[in-house]
Write an enzyme that holds these catalytic residues in place. Sequence first.
Site, mmCIF file in Angstrom:
data_model
loop_
_atom_site.group_PDB
_atom_site.id
_atom_site.type_symbol
_atom_site.label_atom_id
_atom_site.label_comp_id
_atom_site.label_asym_id
_atom_site.label_seq_id
_atom_site.Cartn_x
_atom_site.Cartn_y
_atom_site.Cartn_z
ATOM 1 N N HIS A 68 63.247 -22.379 35.357
ATOM 2 C CA HIS A 68 62.835 -21.175 36.094
ATOM 3 C C HIS A 68 61.690 -21.413 37.075
ATOM 4 O O HIS A 68 61.139 -20.455 37.611
ATOM 5 C CB HIS A 68 62.385 -20.078 35.116
ATOM 6 C CG HIS A 68 63.494 -19.587 34.231
ATOM 7 N ND1 HIS A 68 63.272 -18.864 33.095
ATOM 8 C CD2 HIS A 68 64.836 -19.721 34.340
ATOM 9 C CE1 HIS A 68 64.437 -18.577 32.527
ATOM 10 N NE2 HIS A 68 65.390 -19.095 33.251
ATOM 11 N N LYS A 80 61.889 -9.163 25.715
ATOM 12 C CA LYS A 80 61.458 -10.132 26.736
ATOM 13 C C LYS A 80 61.812 -9.546 28.090
ATOM 14 O O LYS A 80 62.989 -9.354 28.391
ATOM 15 C CB LYS A 80 62.240 -11.451 26.591
ATOM 16 C CG LYS A 80 61.857 -12.312 25.458
ATOM 17 C CD LYS A 80 62.064 -13.819 25.747
ATOM 18 C CE LYS A 80 63.394 -14.244 26.327
ATOM 19 N NZ LYS A 80 63.492 -15.708 26.540
ATOM 20 N N ASP A 122 68.974 -18.394 20.815
ATOM 21 C CA ASP A 122 69.433 -17.801 22.082
ATOM 22 C C ASP A 122 70.700 -18.542 22.524
ATOM 23 O O ASP A 122 71.813 -18.061 22.270
ATOM 24 C CB ASP A 122 68.325 -17.888 23.140
ATOM 25 C CG ASP A 122 68.789 -17.400 24.506
ATOM 26 O OD1 ASP A 122 69.830 -16.721 24.573
ATOM 27 O OD2 ASP A 122 68.133 -17.700 25.529
ATOM 28 N N GLU A 145 60.660 -15.510 36.623
ATOM 29 C CA GLU A 145 60.400 -14.305 35.828
ATOM 30 C C GLU A 145 59.010 -13.741 36.103
ATOM 31 O O GLU A 145 58.472 -12.959 35.312
ATOM 32 C CB GLU A 145 60.616 -14.610 34.343
ATOM 33 C CG GLU A 145 62.065 -15.023 34.086
ATOM 34 C CD GLU A 145 62.426 -15.218 32.633
ATOM 35 O OE1 GLU A 145 61.523 -15.219 31.781
ATOM 36 O OE2 GLU A 145 63.625 -15.364 32.359
ATOM 37 N N GLU A 202 59.291 -21.068 28.795
ATOM 38 C CA GLU A 202 58.537 -19.813 28.814
ATOM 39 C C GLU A 202 57.358 -19.862 27.847
ATOM 40 O O GLU A 202 57.537 -20.193 26.676
ATOM 41 C CB GLU A 202 59.455 -18.636 28.415
ATOM 42 C CG GLU A 202 60.592 -18.465 29.401
ATOM 43 C CD GLU A 202 61.701 -17.557 28.884
ATOM 44 O OE1 GLU A 202 61.426 -16.676 28.052
ATOM 45 O OE2 GLU A 202 62.850 -17.744 29.319
ATOM 46 N N GLU A 215 61.687 -19.934 20.419
ATOM 47 C CA GLU A 215 63.093 -19.707 20.767
ATOM 48 C C GLU A 215 63.748 -21.035 21.147
ATOM 49 O O GLU A 215 63.136 -21.851 21.835
ATOM 50 C CB GLU A 215 63.117 -18.712 21.941
ATOM 51 C CG GLU A 215 64.504 -18.378 22.477
ATOM 52 C CD GLU A 215 64.404 -17.396 23.657
ATOM 53 O OE1 GLU A 215 63.386 -16.666 23.775
ATOM 54 O OE2 GLU A 215 65.331 -17.385 24.484
ATOM 55 N N LYS A 237 71.227 -10.529 24.512
ATOM 56 C CA LYS A 237 71.445 -10.382 25.957
ATOM 57 C C LYS A 237 72.877 -9.895 26.150
ATOM 58 O O LYS A 237 73.823 -10.661 25.932
ATOM 59 C CB LYS A 237 71.302 -11.736 26.650
ATOM 60 C CG LYS A 237 69.925 -12.360 26.627
ATOM 61 C CD LYS A 237 70.043 -13.803 27.139
ATOM 62 C CE LYS A 237 68.692 -14.466 27.287
ATOM 63 N NZ LYS A 237 68.846 -15.932 27.469
ATOM 64 N N ASP A 242 59.729 -19.930 24.660
ATOM 65 C CA ASP A 242 61.149 -20.259 24.710
ATOM 66 C C ASP A 242 61.213 -21.709 25.163
ATOM 67 O O ASP A 242 60.955 -22.007 26.334
ATOM 68 C CB ASP A 242 61.897 -19.336 25.680
ATOM 69 C CG ASP A 242 63.396 -19.664 25.728
ATOM 70 O OD1 ASP A 242 63.828 -20.586 24.996
ATOM 71 O OD2 ASP A 242 64.119 -18.998 26.501
ATOM 72 N N HIS A 285 65.905 -9.718 28.944
ATOM 73 C CA HIS A 285 66.376 -9.760 30.325
ATOM 74 C C HIS A 285 67.015 -11.124 30.596
ATOM 75 O O HIS A 285 67.059 -11.981 29.716
ATOM 76 C CB HIS A 285 65.182 -9.543 31.270
ATOM 77 C CG HIS A 285 64.151 -10.646 31.211
ATOM 78 N ND1 HIS A 285 63.176 -10.840 32.159
ATOM 79 C CD2 HIS A 285 63.943 -11.647 30.294
ATOM 80 C CE1 HIS A 285 62.433 -11.876 31.840
ATOM 81 N NE2 HIS A 285 62.875 -12.378 30.714
ATOM 82 N N SER A 307 69.489 -20.660 32.622
ATOM 83 C CA SER A 307 69.561 -21.616 31.511
ATOM 84 C C SER A 307 70.542 -21.057 30.484
ATOM 85 O O SER A 307 70.186 -20.621 29.406
ATOM 86 C CB SER A 307 68.182 -21.830 30.888
ATOM 87 O OG SER A 307 67.701 -20.640 30.311
HETATM 88 C C1 2PG Z 1 66.311 -17.303 28.375
HETATM 89 C C2 2PG Z 1 66.541 -16.528 29.635
HETATM 90 C C3 2PG Z 1 65.660 -15.332 29.863
HETATM 91 P P1 2PG Z 1 68.084 -17.296 31.545
HETATM 92 O O1 2PG Z 1 66.576 -18.502 28.313
HETATM 93 O O2 2PG Z 1 65.940 -16.726 27.362
HETATM 94 O O3 2PG Z 1 64.302 -15.603 29.788
HETATM 95 O O4 2PG Z 1 66.685 -17.330 30.755
HETATM 96 O O5 2PG Z 1 68.366 -15.897 31.897
HETATM 97 O O6 2PG Z 1 67.887 -18.195 32.751
HETATM 98 O O7 2PG Z 1 69.111 -17.869 30.604
HETATM 99 MG MG MG Z 2 66.177 -18.437 25.997
#
Ligand code: 2PG
Ligand code: MG
Length: 404
Positions: free
Chosen positions: A151, A377, A301, A200, A160, A274, A326, A233, A354, A42
């Site tokens: 996910h 996370k 994010d 996850e 999440e 989030e 990230k 999230d 992560h 995502s």
């Molecule tokens: C998020 C992440 C990790 P992805 O959206 O925060 O949980 O998902 O790595 O698929 O972007």
């Molecule tokens: Mg996110």
Amino acid sequence: MSITITRCEARAIRDSRGKPTVEVSLACAGHTVSAAVPSGKSTGSKEALEKRDKDGIGVADAVVAVNDVIAPKIIGKKADSLAIDRLLIDLDGTDNKSVLGANAVLGVSIATAKLIAAADGIFLWKYIADTAKTTPSLPKLYMNVINGGAHADFRLPFQEYIVVPNDETISKAYARARAIMDNVGKELKKKDGAVTMGDEGGYSLRLDTLDEPFDILTDSIAQAGGGAFIAIDAAATELHRGGAYELLGSRYSAMSLSLAYKELIEKFNLRSIEDPFEETDTKAFEAFYADVGDAVLVVGDDLTVTNPGIVAEMAERRAANAVIIKPNQIGTLLEVYDAVSIAKNAGWQIIVSHRSGETMDPFIADLAVGLGAFGIKAGAPTQPERVVKYERLLAIENEHGIIH
Ligand code: 2PG
Ligand code: MG
């Protein structure tokens, strides 16, 4: 100690979804380290480019970028983390790492930090803190126990559903989060329908109301003796279709979605949200933060993508009060440290994260401790690529006790 890089080599490995990703090995006299790069699903549209081959899957081109373009420039050079990162940024020359690929660049950036820490005999988290000029501390565990969205098989409203123990030590927080997760498992077994596992490592199943996952989490936390709050999230960029947010078959405007969040905040111990809105809806973030920011973490994010310039803009606009970090969203640790410093100066909380496609590299554990992050996370500890992050945190705590 002055360390000279003697070898730099990349190869393709598989991530936790079985998809190719980049691993970089770096050596100096007497030491070899490696760093593996995770991959998101995502993803935010302003993230740095992850270089994939023409088939959209392979990483042969990213491996070539390391072996043929980056390696000749850094072999023989002094391993200085920030100087190597600066060289990588200049060598790529674009805003989004589209020439070399953020996956190629990040593997080298992380491996450089690891190599220096190893050769100098410094703990990696300590080296990160020294380089980033941060005060290390142990993060809160943001353990994602119910997986939805992109996910999981079952598209639960949000991506999440996370529990965050309040305990001061990692070992106690880990035990509590695991107990809560076991309770969630027991609750879910009582329900009709299949329960599967998301990317996850959390549970996933069909649930029919917005409240249901929160009811389950609330009961499961109570059964574990309390001591934890709930985070989500929403990954709302993924929910946004044709100008509205779609949840459980209903369409919501940004305003009505805000109201739905506020109801959840009032009913449940939901304290961290989030990406409550899609990545370009900064106005909705601003209004929501103004409304609930005193009581709740409004976390960027996709909104912020670990990009120092964007974090600065969003801090200026008061669009959030916390940020997901990230490294592969931006490509170098130097830029990660800049984003963190800007966020901290704005009074924001840091949550290191992560990606949904992970590797056995525990790097983010050292990163979270070194940066003194509020949270980490790392998913559910049912899958080895998530477990290694928790194990590394436990090992750090074991060696050093509580770091403040
Ligand atoms: C998020 C992440 C990790 P992805 O959206 O925060 O949980 O998902 O790595 O698929 O972007
Ligand atoms: Mg996110």
